[in-house]
Structure formats: structure tokens, C-alpha cells
Design a protein around this motif. Structure first.
Motif, short mmCIF file in Angstrom:
data_model
loop_
_atom_site.label_atom_id
_atom_site.label_comp_id
_atom_site.label_asym_id
_atom_site.label_seq_id
_atom_site.Cartn_x
_atom_site.Cartn_y
_atom_site.Cartn_z
N PRO A 74 6.47 43.35 53.01
CA PRO A 74 7.63 42.45 53.01
C PRO A 74 8.89 43.17 53.50
CG PRO A 74 6.43 42.29 50.93
CD PRO A 74 5.85 43.46 51.67
N VAL A 75 9.65 42.49 54.36
CA VAL A 75 10.86 43.09 54.93
C VAL A 75 12.05 42.18 54.69
CG1 VAL A 75 12.02 43.80 57.06
CG2 VAL A 75 9.60 44.35 56.72
N LEU A 76 13.09 42.76 54.09
CA LEU A 76 14.37 42.06 53.93
C LEU A 76 15.34 42.67 54.94
CD1 LEU A 76 16.26 41.00 50.77
CD2 LEU A 76 17.44 42.41 52.46
N ILE A 77 15.86 41.83 55.81
CA ILE A 77 16.84 42.28 56.80
C ILE A 77 18.22 42.31 56.17
CG2 ILE A 77 18.08 41.58 58.88
CD1 ILE A 77 15.48 40.70 60.10
N LEU A 78 18.89 43.44 56.34
CA LEU A 78 20.23 43.65 55.81
C LEU A 78 21.14 43.94 57.00
CD1 LEU A 78 21.75 43.97 53.07
CD2 LEU A 78 21.28 46.42 53.27
N ARG A 92 11.69 35.06 63.17
CA ARG A 92 10.63 34.95 64.17
C ARG A 92 9.93 36.29 64.40
NH1 ARG A 92 13.63 30.95 68.58
NH2 ARG A 92 12.98 28.97 67.62
N ALA A 93 10.67 37.37 64.22
CA ALA A 93 10.09 38.70 64.41
C ALA A 93 9.23 39.12 63.22
CB ALA A 93 11.19 39.73 64.61
N GLY A 94 9.33 38.36 62.12
CA GLY A 94 8.48 38.66 60.97
C GLY A 94 9.20 39.02 59.70
N ALA A 95 10.53 38.81 59.63
CA ALA A 95 11.27 39.09 58.40
C ALA A 95 10.88 38.11 57.30
CB ALA A 95 12.77 39.00 58.64
N ASP A 96 10.97 38.57 56.05
CA ASP A 96 10.64 37.73 54.91
C ASP A 96 11.88 37.21 54.20
OD1 ASP A 96 7.52 38.14 54.52
OD2 ASP A 96 8.40 40.09 55.03
N ASP A 97 13.01 37.89 54.39
CA ASP A 97 14.26 37.45 53.79
C ASP A 97 15.41 38.07 54.56
OD1 ASP A 97 16.00 36.16 52.11
OD2 ASP A 97 15.36 37.18 50.27
N TYR A 98 16.61 37.62 54.27
CA TYR A 98 17.78 37.99 55.07
C TYR A 98 18.99 38.05 54.15
CZ TYR A 98 20.07 38.15 59.71
OH TYR A 98 20.73 38.52 60.85
N LEU A 99 19.76 39.12 54.22
CA LEU A 99 20.97 39.25 53.42
C LEU A 99 22.08 39.81 54.30
CD1 LEU A 99 22.04 38.82 50.55
CD2 LEU A 99 21.36 41.17 50.02
N THR A 100 23.23 39.12 54.32
CA THR A 100 24.33 39.50 55.19
C THR A 100 25.34 40.37 54.44
OG1 THR A 100 24.09 37.41 56.38
CG2 THR A 100 26.14 38.60 56.69
N LYS A 101 25.80 41.44 55.08
CA LYS A 101 26.86 42.28 54.52
C LYS A 101 28.21 41.57 54.63
CE LYS A 101 24.56 46.37 56.46
NZ LYS A 101 24.69 47.47 57.42
#
Length: 228
Positions: A74-78, A92-101
Motif C-alpha cells: 500500500p502506498v500513500l502519496i504525500l 492511476r499509477a497505483g496509489a492507495d491514498d493521498y494526503l496534501t501538505k
């Protein structure tokens, strides 16, 4: 549980890593895309926090490489990039979650906890296996048997070890497999140390809570916890 934090902002990386370590994670750090790509493809992480703006290879390219090579961690993009189309590209690249700084550390923590649970087939809420309930916030476990309830405080390694085993009840886990998910890259890794922590958990949960499969490893057995 073991985590890779790929972030090139040294101050932020140190702060986040210290916070996650204090909440039960063994944390490895990567400061550029090349290092992140290598660690993510060679080490058995339970979850990865990935900054898109890494120097060298971008976080998006790193993620694409992992997914193409079959890595399902699992990958969370930060990231500081909050545009909707960039989020779409990440998913679309395969991230499982996303969190913005900027973000709150507690939000990052609960998102990571949810990703780890889902990766092992568990829904939301507290992690529970048989009569055990794990309190991830307090790093403790409570035992709910017919004759009452008991709460047990855990050390950092005990917490990571028990959580890893609770996520996979009934599965044979080798000592080397456990070590790779309980300690970070720079820790000394010795199988006899795992035996010590297994012994400690047995004393607290009951001898039958963790079974030994000779020559194979250990099995978490929640059905044996309330048996006297």
C-alpha cells in the motif's frame, strides 16, 4: 510494522519519522527517487509514504515502477501538489491514498493504519482477533474473556510484533519474516531476539496464544488465549 518514508525535505522527514516511530512503526528513510525505488522493491514494507516531488526519479515514476514489477505494498502519496488531475495521475499509477501538505500527523497516522488493515483483509475500526483488541493509539492490547477484561501495555517491539501477527491469525510466520516486518533497515536483526519477545507475549497472553511450528516458525492462535 515496517514503513518506508520517501521524502526529500529533511526537517519534515525527521519530524514525521519520529512521530510514526512513537506510534509503533519501524521507519526507513529515502531522500531521493533512486533510493526509494531500490528500498521499495527490495524490502518487505507493510506500507509506504511517498512524496511525488522527489529529486532524481519522481515519486510518480517510482510508484509506476513498483506496480509494473508487481509490488503491491500500500502506498500513500504525500505531496504539496493539490491539483485534482495530479491526484488522478497518482491513483492511476497505483496509489492507495493521498494526503496534501500541510497535514496533521494524526490524520497521516490513521490513514496508514487503515491502509495496513485493508491490505490484510480487515475493515475499519479497532484491530481485533478473537478475544484480543489492539489499541493502536495507546499501543496496548485488551483481552476480553468470559471471566473479565484485562488491559496490557506493550513495548514498541511487542506492539509491532503482536500487530503483525494479529493481522495474520493462523498463518505460519517464519522468524526471518517477522524480523523483516518488526525492525527497520539499520537495526540489528537476530532471530533469537524474536524468540525472547515471543516468550514475553506468551507470558502475557497465554502459552497457547502463539504456537511454534518446529522448523517453520510461529502461528498466532487467538482461540488459545482464554483457555486456561
Amino acid at each position: 510494522m515496517r514503513l518506508l518514508l520517501a521524502e526529500d525535505d529533511a526537517a519534515l522527514s525527521t519530524t514525521v519519522a519520529d512521530f510514526l516511530r512513537s506510534h509503533g512503526y519501524a521507519v526507513d528513510l529515502a531522500e531521493d527517487g533512486t533510493e526509494a525505488a531500490f528500498l521499495g522493491s527490495s524490502e518487505p514494507y507493510d506500507v509506504i509514504v511517498l512524496d511525488l516531488g522527489l529529486p532524481g526519479i519522481s515519486g510518480l515514476q517510482v510508484l509506476q515502477q513498483w506496480r509494473v514489477s508487481g509490488i503491491k505494498t500500500p502506498v500513500l502519496i504525500l505531496t504539496a501538489r493539490g491539483a485534482w488531475h495530479e491526484k488522478v495521475d497518482g491513483f492511476r499509477a497505483g496509489a492507495d491514498d493521498y494526503l496534501t501538505k500541510p497535514f496533521h500527523s494524526e490524520e497521516l497516522l490513521v490513514r496508514l493504519q487503515a491502509l495496513v488493515r485493508r491490505a490484510h483483509g480487515h475493515a475499519g475500526g479497532e484491530l481485533q482477533a478473537g478475544p484480543l483488541k489492539l489499541d493502536e493509539g495507546r499501543q496496548s492490547v485488551s483481552i476480553h474473556c468470559a471471566d473479565g477484561r484485562q488491559e496490557i501495555e506493550l513495548s514498541g517491539v511487542e506492539f509491532r510484533l503482536l500487530k503483525y501477527m494479529m493481522l495474520q491469525p493462523g498463518k505460519i510466520l517464519s522468524a526471518s519474516q517477522i524480523i523483516e516486518h518488526v525492525y527497520d533497515y539499520n537495526d540489528e536483526k537476530e532471530s533469537n531476539v524474536i524468540e525472547v519477545y515471543i516468550s514475553r507475549l506468551r507470558k502475557r497472553l497465554g502459552k497457547s496464544a502463539i504456537l511454534t511450528k518446529r522448523g517453520q516458525g510461529y502461528v498466532f492462535n487467538p482461540d488459545g488465549i482464554c483457555v486456561h
